[in-house]
Design a protein around this motif. Structure first.
Motif, short mmCIF file in Angstrom:
data_model
loop_
_atom_site.label_atom_id
_atom_site.label_comp_id
_atom_site.label_asym_id
_atom_site.label_seq_id
_atom_site.Cartn_x
_atom_site.Cartn_y
_atom_site.Cartn_z
N TRP A 208 0.82 -1.21 0.00
CA TRP A 208 0.00 0.00 0.00
C TRP A 208 0.86 1.27 0.00
N ILE A 209 1.87 1.30 0.84
CA ILE A 209 2.70 2.52 0.92
C ILE A 209 3.42 2.75 -0.40
N ALA A 210 4.01 1.71 -0.95
CA ALA A 210 4.74 1.85 -2.21
C ALA A 210 3.81 2.25 -3.35
N SER A 211 2.58 1.73 -3.36
CA SER A 211 1.65 2.02 -4.46
C SER A 211 1.11 3.44 -4.41
N TYR A 212 0.95 3.98 -3.19
CA TYR A 212 0.30 5.29 -3.09
C TYR A 212 1.26 6.44 -2.77
N ALA A 213 2.53 6.11 -2.52
CA ALA A 213 3.52 7.17 -2.29
C ALA A 213 3.66 8.11 -3.50
N PRO A 214 3.63 7.60 -4.74
CA PRO A 214 3.73 8.53 -5.88
C PRO A 214 2.59 9.54 -5.94
N TYR A 215 1.39 9.16 -5.49
CA TYR A 215 0.29 10.12 -5.46
C TYR A 215 0.56 11.22 -4.43
N ALA A 216 1.15 10.83 -3.31
CA ALA A 216 1.52 11.83 -2.29
C ALA A 216 2.58 12.77 -2.84
N ALA A 217 3.54 12.24 -3.58
CA ALA A 217 4.57 13.09 -4.18
C ALA A 217 3.97 14.05 -5.20
N ALA A 218 3.02 13.55 -5.99
CA ALA A 218 2.35 14.42 -6.97
C ALA A 218 1.58 15.53 -6.27
N THR A 219 0.94 15.20 -5.16
CA THR A 219 0.22 16.21 -4.39
C THR A 219 1.17 17.28 -3.87
N ALA A 220 2.34 16.84 -3.39
CA ALA A 220 3.34 17.78 -2.87
C ALA A 220 3.86 18.72 -3.95
N LEU A 221 3.84 18.30 -5.20
CA LEU A 221 4.23 19.18 -6.30
C LEU A 221 3.09 20.09 -6.73
N TYR A 222 1.89 19.53 -6.76
CA TYR A 222 0.74 20.28 -7.30
C TYR A 222 0.33 21.43 -6.39
N LEU A 223 0.22 21.20 -5.11
CA LEU A 223 -0.33 22.22 -4.22
C LEU A 223 0.50 23.52 -4.21
N PRO A 224 1.84 23.47 -4.12
CA PRO A 224 2.59 24.73 -4.19
C PRO A 224 2.43 25.46 -5.52
N LEU A 225 2.35 24.71 -6.63
CA LEU A 225 2.14 25.34 -7.93
C LEU A 225 0.80 26.08 -7.97
N ARG A 226 -0.22 25.42 -7.49
CA ARG A 226 -1.56 26.03 -7.47
C ARG A 226 -1.58 27.26 -6.55
N LEU A 227 -0.95 27.14 -5.40
CA LEU A 227 -0.93 28.26 -4.46
C LEU A 227 -0.18 29.45 -5.04
N ALA A 228 0.92 29.19 -5.73
CA ALA A 228 1.69 30.28 -6.32
C ALA A 228 0.91 30.99 -7.42
N ALA A 229 0.14 30.23 -8.19
CA ALA A 229 -0.60 30.82 -9.31
C ALA A 229 -1.86 31.54 -8.87
N LEU A 230 -2.60 30.95 -7.92
CA LEU A 230 -3.92 31.47 -7.56
C LEU A 230 -3.94 32.20 -6.22
N GLY A 231 -2.94 31.92 -5.39
CA GLY A 231 -2.95 32.52 -4.06
C GLY A 231 -3.86 31.81 -3.09
N THR A 232 -4.45 30.72 -3.50
CA THR A 232 -5.35 29.93 -2.64
C THR A 232 -5.38 28.50 -3.16
N LEU A 233 -5.71 27.57 -2.28
CA LEU A 233 -5.81 26.17 -2.68
C LEU A 233 -7.23 25.80 -3.10
N ALA A 234 -8.23 26.47 -2.52
CA ALA A 234 -9.63 26.14 -2.80
C ALA A 234 -10.18 27.08 -3.87
N THR A 235 -11.07 26.55 -4.69
CA THR A 235 -11.78 27.39 -5.66
C THR A 235 -12.85 28.19 -4.92
N PRO A 236 -12.81 29.52 -4.99
CA PRO A 236 -13.79 30.32 -4.24
C PRO A 236 -15.21 30.06 -4.71
N ALA A 237 -16.13 29.99 -3.76
CA ALA A 237 -17.54 29.75 -4.09
C ALA A 237 -18.19 31.07 -4.52
#
Length: 578
Positions: A208-237
């Motif tokens: 389980w850890i080996a199979s899902y670790a790459p998804y955690a790594a992808a999340t760690a890359l995606y969230l800072p990129l999104r935050l830098a571009a939009l200034g927020t992680l959530a889409t405003p309602a």
């Protein structure tokens, strides 16, 4: 050999129903994201895609909180390889749909194994599903096929990584593919959860850890990129959108019904059903979970897992939090892929059964009867919004867009009628300016209408430019200059405002200011020939005929009147240049 032939057949099924609508034109959001996106006319710079909101483009800072750099990059590629022709964009969409169809087949084969026909039949129905017309025939709908393409690739790599042979490369590929899916559209966030349900259904107990670790790594890359571009992680309602406790099950139930049989006609962003139909939709949402539980208890755990995964993929658009669009079939692209996988898992292995194939053929024929007319509508702006206003006569969006389409077709009377319908439905909507600019009528009334709208929306740079051009038409150059200055102050990256400012300054005899404004317009949009022509005129008026000739080298203007005026200027320059 049989597999290769089947893959070719599935690709053809995905493409052929959409060919009658080619070449088509840019419609709806294509105008903002492609036609009016002046960033596409600049030298390529990948940072633009990764550092901005999907809808902000280069025109203004308006955004909706969407981060989709892969989709923006795909537009960049198509624009540059086609010089802005919509045909190239449509062909890319068809290629994406064909690739997704083949990937549905591939993932289904990994899940069910055995004979080819269950996976092939499910993929064929996915290819023909009419709910995909909006995602495939609508250029800007490509975000969903892009996210699904990489999401399915992630699932395929995940399943291969679970086999234990050369597992790590496949696991890394799954994480990379999911990251690309997220960078295409936010709905792909559910893909690892789909993989988790499949693993549970298949009885996976190790790694389980080996199979899902790459998804955690992808999340760690995606969230800072999104935050830098939009200034927020959530889409405003959106503040103006209200939800109720009963809305999510109605929305999910509606989507579940449409995965099997979407209503005929255009069916573009309909309002949620009410009354008995709402109760039926909610009951369908509930019954899908109960059916999955029943299958799980009976030992059919992979079909049960996929049946649970289907509503799971709909959670991002289930109105759990307010969304601007209540319902849209383009949100169904990824869920229908999961539904096709579930169908492949349910179909019996072994030889194809005549009754099942016959029923699937009838369903496919019904799909085609709905799909082909829909796909053609998405290639014609006026036809699209005419069909929408007939289906949703109380939808203001449809009448507004029909008015704009009528203007583009040179039908001011039709535009006025459409705008009048929009105003009747929404008396407080600030559209006087748009009606004035595009809807015809006396010039002084049109100017007054734009001013009235600007009093409520003073940060609308495009509308300030519209006012400037109307004032130029009224021969009020000083006021036009002021309007254009407001336009470029609010939206400095929009070439149209700088072009208008150059025209106003030239009329007032301010040659240096006119030349600077025209140069800025030409830098923002190198294809804007009129800006280059104004620079020619500025040089000639400033007593620099040789410089005027130099600036005119290779310059051509599409408008016959503008081209004739340029030739007259060049004739004078040739006489005066020693």
């Amino acid at each position: 050999m049989r597999t290769a032939l089947l893959v070719l057949l599935l690709g053809a099924l995905a493409v052929l129903p959409y060919l009658p609508g080619l070449p088509g034109e840019f419609v709806y959001d294509d105008h903002r994201l492609i036609v009016d996106n002046e960033g596409l006319r600049r030298p390529f710079d990948a940072r633009r895609a990764f550092l901005r909101d999907y809808y902000a483009a280069d025109v203004d800072r308006m955004g909706l909180g969407y981060y989709r750099p892969v989709a923006l990059l795909s537009n960049e590629v198509d624009w540059r390889r086609s010089a802005g022709s919509p045909l190239a964009f449509h062909l890319t969409n068809l290629g994406l749909h064909a690739a997704c169809t083949v990937l549905v087949y591939t993932v289904a084969r990994l899940l069910v194994g055995g004979s080819l026909w269950p996976a092939g039949l499910a993929a064929a129905l996915f290819a023909l599903n009419p709910a995909h017309a909006e995602s495939v025939a609508f250029i800007s709908g490509r975000v969903d096929p892009l996210a699904t393409l990489f999401g399915l690739a992630a699932l395929a790599a995940h399943l291969r990584g679970r086999r234990g042979v050369h597992a790590w490369p496949w696991r890394a590929a799954a994480g990379a593919a999911w990251l690309l899916a997220l960078l295409s559209k936010e709905m792909a966030v559910t893909v690892p959860l789909v993989a988790l349900l499949i693993d549970l259904g298949r009885g996976e107990r190790r790694g389980w850890i080996a199979s899902y670790a790459p998804y955690a790594a992808a999340t760690a890359l995606y969230l800072p990129l999104r935050l830098a571009a939009l200034g927020t992680l959530a889409t405003p309602a959106p503040e103006w959108v209200q939800t109720a406790w009963w809305r999510p099950p109605v929305v999910v139930g509606s989507y579940l019904a449409w995965t099997v049989w979407p209503p005929p006609g255009l069916h573009l962003e309909p309002e949620p059903v009410t009354g008995a139909l709402a109760w039926g939709a909610a009951a369908l949402a509930l019954s899908s979970g109960l059916l999955a539980l029943f299958l799980w208890r009976r030992g059919a755990r992979v079909p049960a897992a996929l049946l649970l995964a289907l509503p799971l993929t709909l959670l991002p658009v289930a109105q759990l939090r307010p969304l601007e669009t209540a319902l849209s079939e383009r949100f169904l692209y990824l869920p229908t892929a999961v539904a096709a996988l579930a169908a492949a898992a349910v179909l019996p292995a072994g030889k194809a059964r005549v009754g099942i194939v016959a029923a699937a053929a009838l369903l496919g024929a019904g799909y085609l009867a709905v799909l082909v007319p829909r796909a053609r509508l998405w290639r014609d702006e006026a036809a699209l919004w005419t069909a929408h206003t007939r289906a949703e006569p109380r939808a203001v969006k449809g009448w507004l867009n029909l008015g704009r389409a009528r203007v583009a077709d040179g039908d001011p009377a039709g535009a006025q009628q459409a705008y009048a319908q929009a105003r009747a439905l929404a008396p407080d909507l600030p559209i006087e300016g748009e009606m004035a600019v595009f809807g015809g009528g006396p010039l002084d009334q049109r100017i007054a209408g734009v001013r009235a709208t600007l009093s409520r929306t003073p940060e609308d740079g495009s509308l300030w430019a519209n006012l400037g051009f109307l004032l130029l038409e009224a021969k009020e150059a000083p006021e036009a200059r002021d309007a254009f200055r407001r336009s470029v102050a609010v939206t400095p990256a929009r070439a149209r405002g700088w072009l208008g400012l150059a025209l106003a300054e030239l009329q007032l005899g301010a040659l240096g200011e006119a030349d600077a404004a025209a140069a800025r317009a030409a830098a923002l949009d190198p294809t804007l020939g009129l800006a280059q022509a104004l620079r020619v005129e500025c040089a000639l008026r400033a007593g620099q005929p040789c410089e005027a000739l130099r600036r005119a080298e290779g310059l051509t203007l599409a408008d016959p009147d503008e081209s004739a005026a340029l030739e007259r200027l060049l004739a004078v320059a040739r006489k005066e240049c020693p």
